[in-house]
Write a protein that holds these residues in place. Structure first.
Motif, short mmCIF file in Angstrom:
data_model
loop_
_atom_site.label_atom_id
_atom_site.label_comp_id
_atom_site.label_asym_id
_atom_site.label_seq_id
_atom_site.Cartn_x
_atom_site.Cartn_y
_atom_site.Cartn_z
N ASP A 206 0.95 -1.48 -0.34
CA ASP A 206 -0.11 0.02 0.03
C ASP A 206 1.09 1.14 0.37
O ASP A 206 0.87 2.16 -0.79
N GLU A 207 2.41 1.24 0.45
CA GLU A 207 3.03 2.74 0.84
C GLU A 207 3.02 2.51 -0.62
O GLU A 207 3.28 3.52 -1.15
N TYR A 208 3.61 1.60 -1.31
CA TYR A 208 4.37 1.89 -2.80
C TYR A 208 3.03 2.20 -3.85
O TYR A 208 3.53 2.94 -4.56
N PHE A 209 1.20 1.94 -3.83
CA PHE A 209 0.66 2.70 -5.08
C PHE A 209 0.51 4.19 -3.85
O PHE A 209 0.18 4.97 -4.87
N THR A 210 -0.02 3.91 -2.29
CA THR A 210 -0.45 5.23 -2.39
C THR A 210 0.52 6.73 -2.14
O THR A 210 0.10 8.06 -2.89
N SER A 211 1.76 6.18 -2.76
CA SER A 211 2.55 6.87 -3.12
C SER A 211 3.48 7.57 -4.14
O SER A 211 3.85 8.95 -4.56
N HIS A 212 3.02 6.10 -5.27
CA HIS A 212 3.43 6.23 -6.71
C HIS A 212 2.33 6.71 -7.40
O HIS A 212 2.49 7.43 -8.52
N TYR A 213 1.22 5.98 -7.24
CA TYR A 213 0.27 6.50 -8.34
C TYR A 213 -1.14 7.57 -7.68
O TYR A 213 -1.92 7.69 -8.04
N LEU A 214 -1.10 7.95 -6.35
CA LEU A 214 -2.78 8.36 -5.93
C LEU A 214 -2.10 9.92 -6.57
O LEU A 214 -1.26 10.25 -6.40
N PRO A 215 -3.32 10.54 -6.61
CA PRO A 215 -3.25 11.77 -7.30
C PRO A 215 -2.21 13.11 -5.91
O PRO A 215 -2.66 12.48 -5.18
N GLY A 216 -1.88 13.85 -6.35
CA GLY A 216 -1.16 14.75 -5.01
C GLY A 216 -0.28 13.75 -4.41
O GLY A 216 0.28 14.89 -3.62
N ALA A 217 0.40 12.90 -4.05
CA ALA A 217 0.92 11.88 -3.58
C ALA A 217 2.56 12.27 -3.58
O ALA A 217 2.94 12.98 -4.67
N VAL A 218 3.19 12.01 -2.83
CA VAL A 218 4.45 12.78 -2.53
C VAL A 218 4.85 12.02 -4.17
O VAL A 218 6.43 12.64 -4.07
N ARG A 219 5.13 11.12 -3.95
CA ARG A 219 6.14 10.44 -4.92
C ARG A 219 5.90 10.08 -6.36
O ARG A 219 5.92 9.72 -7.30
N ASN A 220 4.36 10.69 -6.54
CA ASN A 220 3.62 10.98 -8.26
C ASN A 220 4.23 11.97 -8.77
O ASN A 220 3.29 12.96 -9.38
N TYR A 221 5.89 11.51 -8.94
CA TYR A 221 6.13 12.80 -10.03
C TYR A 221 5.55 13.04 -10.90
O TYR A 221 5.57 14.25 -11.80
N THR A 222 5.39 12.18 -11.55
CA THR A 222 4.63 12.43 -13.27
C THR A 222 3.30 12.39 -13.48
O THR A 222 2.59 12.63 -14.11
N GLY A 223 2.57 12.93 -11.95
CA GLY A 223 0.77 13.53 -11.93
C GLY A 223 0.15 12.23 -12.19
O GLY A 223 -0.75 12.51 -12.67
N VAL A 224 0.74 10.67 -12.06
CA VAL A 224 -0.32 10.03 -12.18
C VAL A 224 -1.69 10.68 -11.75
O VAL A 224 -1.68 10.66 -11.20
N ASN A 225 -2.60 9.69 -12.48
CA ASN A 225 -4.14 10.38 -12.07
C ASN A 225 -5.28 9.51 -12.85
O ASN A 225 -5.57 10.23 -13.82
N ASP A 226 -5.64 8.61 -12.28
CA ASP A 226 -6.46 7.59 -13.13
C ASP A 226 -7.07 7.29 -12.42
O ASP A 226 -7.57 6.37 -11.22
N PRO A 227 -8.07 7.17 -12.85
CA PRO A 227 -9.82 6.63 -11.86
C PRO A 227 -10.01 5.27 -11.73
O PRO A 227 -10.03 5.03 -10.42
N THR A 228 -9.43 4.84 -12.84
CA THR A 228 -9.46 2.86 -12.53
C THR A 228 -8.48 2.65 -10.86
O THR A 228 -8.60 1.73 -10.59
N LEU A 229 -7.39 3.24 -11.45
CA LEU A 229 -7.00 2.97 -10.60
C LEU A 229 -6.44 3.04 -9.26
O LEU A 229 -6.53 2.67 -8.47
#
Length: 300
Positions: A206-229
């Motif tokens: 969950d730490e990988y998922f929430t830090s990398h892929y949720l909108p505005g997350a701390v390590r979401n440096y590429t701006g992933v914003n995928d509602p399905t994900l």
């Protein structure tokens, strides 16, 4: 009782001084940076030394900023993935470890099985990569600025390996070295084209998922914003049944590979934790701190 009465932690900053302290017997258990060449030197000096190895609960990752036009294409990101010989990198540069994944390989109960990770991330195919580049409109490749956070010699060698692999498919990565703190600030600002960094240690998928892929997350440096994900990540947080949650965790990783492919996981290094020959019960754990020390004893 055979267990330890006390533990003394010696903060020896200089690597050569630390090696001499271990060779002299002043230090019983090694915890800290050590490469394979240094490990071999210790083995020669201390034939009874125990060679204890683990896979790091961090991994190197390659971020591809979709604000830079080529990297906005999933085909291009898939092509970059197919260009990389991660297994060669791990063997030559790191001397061991594990192929990266959406969830790092140290979390072996939650990351995808090794055979599947090798199929997804460890099987380079330059012909297919070039075809994907052509499909995306880049038959002759392209050039990008490759920001590399300076975590030390071996990490820089990883970056240079990636640079060489990408050149094989016509993509020129111009390396720009930067201090890790400054690099992380650039990541948060989105002020980069490609960025290579070392991920923080995590102890749960969950730490990988929430830090990398949720909108505005701390390590979401590429701006992933995928509602399905996002929905999948939130769903797995509420699953109580262990087996069902495991299936969802794997499903998320496969979805990221097929639909996001950003950042690209690269390699989790081998960590070396040698111990003197008379130490018993030493089992390094990925949890921060030293939770296994109460099980250690000395047989003299």
């Amino acid at each position: 009782m055979p267990y330890l009465d006390e533990v003394e932690i010696l903060p020896i900053k200089d690597l050569n001084a630390r090696i001499m302290a271990f060779r002299s017997g002043q230090v019983d258990i090694w915890f800290g940076p050590l490469n394979m060449t240094q490990m071999q030197g210790l083995k020669q000096a201390l034939p009874d030394m125990q060679d204890v190895q683990t896979t790091a609960n961090t991994q190197s990752e390659l971020y591809l900023n979709p604000g830079f036009k080529p990297f906005a294409s999933l085909d291009v990101r898939q092509a970059i993935n197919l260009a990389l010989d991660r297994q060669g990198l791990g063997k030559v540069v790191r001397g061991g470890g594990g192929i990266g994944g959406v969830v790092g390989p140290a979390l072996n109960a939650q990351t995808l099985p090794e055979k599947e990770r090798i199929a997804l991330y460890g099987t380079p195919d330059h012909a297919k990569a070039k075809a994907l580049l052509a499909k995306a409109g880049y038959p002759d490749g392209f050039t990008f600025e490759f920001t590399v956070l300076n975590y030390g010699e071996e990490f820089v060698r990883e970056a240079e390996w990636i640079q060489q692999d990408l050149a094989e498919i016509g993509v020129k990565a111009e390396i720009k070295m930067i201090d890790p703190v400054a690099g992380q600030a650039m990541g948060k600002e989105g002020n980069f084209q490609g960025m290579f960094l070392m991920m923080s240690p995590f102890a749960e998928a969950d730490e990988y998922f929430t830090s990398h892929y949720l909108p505005g997350a701390v390590r979401n440096y590429t701006g992933v914003n995928d509602p399905t994900l996002t929905a999948m990540i939130e769903e797995q947080q509420g699953i109580v049944d262990v087996a069902k949650r495991q299936e969802k965790i794997w499903e998320i990783q496969r979805y990221v590979y097929q639909n996001i492919q950003n950042p690209l996981p690269i390699w989790a290094a081998v960590l070396l934790h040698p111990a003197q020959g008379d130490i018993r019960g030493w089992h390094p754990m990925i949890t921060q701190g030293f939770p296994s020390l109460p099980e250690v004893w000395i047989e003299r």
